[in-house]
Scaffold this motif. Structure first.
Motif, PDB file in Angstrom:
ATOM      1  N   ASP A   1       1.045  -1.275   0.021  1.00  0.00           N
ATOM      2  CA  ASP A   1       0.034   0.170   0.083  1.00  0.00           C
ATOM      3  C   ASP A   1       0.664   1.105   0.035  1.00  0.00           C
ATOM      4  O   ASP A   1       1.506   1.542   1.114  1.00  0.00           O
ATOM      5  CB  ASP A   1      -0.783  -0.090   1.166  1.00  0.00           C
ATOM      6  N   LEU A   2       0.776   2.211  -0.952  1.00  0.00           N
ATOM      7  CA  LEU A   2       1.577   3.289  -1.346  1.00  0.00           C
ATOM      8  C   LEU A   2       0.636   4.644  -0.975  1.00  0.00           C
ATOM      9  O   LEU A   2       1.231   5.698  -0.981  1.00  0.00           O
ATOM     10  CB  LEU A   2       1.986   3.342  -2.565  1.00  0.00           C
ATOM     11  N   ASN A   3      -0.330   4.368  -0.027  1.00  0.00           N
ATOM     12  CA  ASN A   3      -1.131   5.338   0.538  1.00  0.00           C
ATOM     13  C   ASN A   3      -1.989   5.919  -0.683  1.00  0.00           C
ATOM     14  O   ASN A   3      -3.321   6.369  -0.091  1.00  0.00           O
ATOM     15  CB  ASN A   3      -0.315   6.217   1.376  1.00  0.00           C
ATOM     16  N   SER A   4      -1.589   6.102  -1.676  1.00  0.00           N
ATOM     17  CA  SER A   4      -2.604   6.385  -2.716  1.00  0.00           C
ATOM     18  C   SER A   4      -2.683   5.738  -4.015  1.00  0.00           C
ATOM     19  O   SER A   4      -3.534   5.876  -4.848  1.00  0.00           O
ATOM     20  CB  SER A   4      -1.898   8.006  -3.180  1.00  0.00           C
TER      21      SER A   4
ATOM     22  N   PHE B   1       2.112  -4.477 -11.221  1.00  0.00           N
ATOM     23  CA  PHE B   1       1.150  -3.251 -11.609  1.00  0.00           C
ATOM     24  C   PHE B   1       0.729  -2.411 -10.567  1.00  0.00           C
ATOM     25  O   PHE B   1       0.732  -2.984  -9.299  1.00  0.00           O
ATOM     26  CB  PHE B   1      -0.028  -3.722 -12.347  1.00  0.00           C
ATOM     27  N   THR B   2       0.003  -1.293 -10.758  1.00  0.00           N
ATOM     28  CA  THR B   2      -0.148  -0.411  -9.831  1.00  0.00           C
ATOM     29  C   THR B   2      -1.948  -0.197  -9.873  1.00  0.00           C
ATOM     30  O   THR B   2      -2.339   0.120 -10.997  1.00  0.00           O
ATOM     31  CB  THR B   2       0.380   0.821  -9.918  1.00  0.00           C
ATOM     32  N   VAL B   3      -2.589  -0.342  -8.737  1.00  0.00           N
ATOM     33  CA  VAL B   3      -4.033  -0.198  -8.690  1.00  0.00           C
ATOM     34  C   VAL B   3      -4.404   1.218  -7.968  1.00  0.00           C
ATOM     35  O   VAL B   3      -3.673   1.696  -7.071  1.00  0.00           O
ATOM     36  CB  VAL B   3      -4.762  -1.135  -7.780  1.00  0.00           C
TER      37      VAL B   3
ATOM     38  N   GLY C   1      -6.856   5.223  -8.132  1.00  0.00           N
ATOM     39  CA  GLY C   1      -8.078   5.852  -8.444  1.00  0.00           C
ATOM     40  C   GLY C   1      -9.404   4.760  -7.663  1.00  0.00           C
ATOM     41  O   GLY C   1      -9.234   4.601  -6.394  1.00  0.00           O
ATOM     42  N   GLU C   2     -10.467   4.611  -8.268  1.00  0.00           N
ATOM     43  CA  GLU C   2     -11.516   4.189  -7.582  1.00  0.00           C
ATOM     44  C   GLU C   2     -11.287   2.564  -7.238  1.00  0.00           C
ATOM     45  O   GLU C   2     -11.629   2.181  -6.375  1.00  0.00           O
ATOM     46  CB  GLU C   2     -12.911   3.983  -8.800  1.00  0.00           C
ATOM     47  N   PHE C   3     -10.262   1.905  -7.998  1.00  0.00           N
ATOM     48  CA  PHE C   3     -10.060   0.598  -7.896  1.00  0.00           C
ATOM     49  C   PHE C   3      -9.371   0.629  -6.538  1.00  0.00           C
ATOM     50  O   PHE C   3      -9.328  -0.413  -5.812  1.00  0.00           O
ATOM     51  CB  PHE C   3      -9.264   0.055  -8.996  1.00  0.00           C
ATOM     52  N   TYR C   4      -8.573   1.795  -6.310  1.00  0.00           N
ATOM     53  CA  TYR C   4      -7.739   1.683  -5.135  1.00  0.00           C
ATOM     54  C   TYR C   4      -8.695   1.826  -3.666  1.00  0.00           C
ATOM     55  O   TYR C   4      -8.559   1.379  -2.748  1.00  0.00           O
ATOM     56  CB  TYR C   4      -6.766   2.768  -5.460  1.00  0.00           C
ATOM     57  N   ASN C   5      -9.619   2.623  -3.721  1.00  0.00           N
ATOM     58  CA  ASN C   5     -10.569   2.993  -2.769  1.00  0.00           C
ATOM     59  C   ASN C   5     -11.546   1.668  -2.655  1.00  0.00           C
ATOM     60  O   ASN C   5     -11.775   1.353  -1.316  1.00  0.00           O
ATOM     61  CB  ASN C   5     -11.508   4.013  -3.447  1.00  0.00           C
ATOM     62  N   ILE C   6     -11.643   0.772  -3.584  1.00  0.00           N
ATOM     63  CA  ILE C   6     -12.493  -0.356  -3.393  1.00  0.00           C
ATOM     64  C   ILE C   6     -11.410  -1.571  -2.548  1.00  0.00           C
ATOM     65  O   ILE C   6     -11.847  -1.993  -1.738  1.00  0.00           O
ATOM     66  CB  ILE C   6     -12.806  -1.051  -4.532  1.00  0.00           C
TER      67      ILE C   6
END
Length: 253
Positions: free
Chosen positions: A149-152, A169-171, A173-178
């Motif tokens: 988790d990179l915080n953002s 890969f990096t998640v 935006g909306e996907f990270y919030n989920i």
């Protein structure tokens, strides 16, 4: 035989509202055709090849929904066939693109409308799976140590791939919030380091998600969206949407 007279008589016997609707449909078809021809001219294209049509639909997909794209396709298929004797229904790459756009729209609708209390597990599987174009085996084997988790954003490393080559890969935006919403519900004292654990009625359990459950998530999504023949949907149906929905969600491969 005077066919012209017969045609006129037939038209005269047609109710005015039917004639008006027919004229409106013809105008709609002609408008769709003229827009394509204008785009084709501005693009300095001279043929009706699959690549030309694909370029056109990729362009208008920036402003049109999938349902509208299919409507435009149907009208162009008819008008181009009549005017130029070219059958664009034989273009597999074009149809594949349109299907991919439909899948993307359906996934986005699911993420927006499905209640988290019932579908959060499926949503986080979509968030990670679509961003990384993951197979169900890769999601099943995903461990907490593979996530940072990179915080953002979330950095994901897939260790066990079909090609035997790890990828990251990096998640975002909306996907990270989920992801954050689901991760916050995982028990802190879990001895098992598999990331995906079962989720029921707003809470995570301690049971590991089985591989077959990942395979059935596409059917679950299709059922929620009331799509026809949901049993025909597989994980691959949504995996092919990765590139498109990734851009919409702000992800980064």
């Amino acid at each position: 035989m005077d066919t012209g007279s017969s045609d006129n008589e037939s038209e005269n016997n047609t109710p005015p509202d039917i004639l008006d609707r027919a004229a409106a449909v013809r105008k709609k078809y002609e408008t769709a055709y003229e827009k394509f021809i204008t785009w084709r001219k501005n693009s300095k294209a001279k043929s009706f090849s699959e690549n030309i049509l694909l370029g056109y639909f990729e362009d208008i997909s920036k402003t049109f929904k999938a349902s509208t794209l299919w409507s435009q396709y149907s009208m162009l298929r008819t008008t181009i066939n009549i005017k130029h004797n070219v059958d664009i229904s034989t273009y597999p790459k074009l149809r594949s693109f349109l299907k991919r756009m439909s899948d993307t729209e359906e996934l986005q609708q699911f993420l927006n409308e499905a209640p988290d209390e019932m579908y959060l597990l499926t949503k986080v599987a979509v968030a990670i799976g679509v961003t990384g174009a993951c197979r169900r085996e890769e999601l099943w084997k995903l461990k907490t140590d593979d996530l940072k988790d990179l915080n953002s954003a979330l950095l994901v490393k897939i260790q066990n791939t079909k090609t035997k080559k790890p990828r990251t890969f990096t998640v975002t935006g909306e996907f990270y919030n989920i992801y954050k919403k689901y991760a916050a519900l995982r028990p802190l004292d879990m001895s098992e380091n598999r990331f995906f654990i079962n989720y029921r009625k707003g809470e995570c359990t301690r049971q590991i998600v089985g591989i077959n459950k990942f395979g059935g998530m596409a059917k679950q999504i299709a059922t929620f969206l009331k799509l026809p023949n949901p049993h025909l949907y597989t994980g691959h149906c949504f995996r092919r949407s990765s590139a498109t929905i990734l851009v919409n969600a702000g992800g980064d491969l």
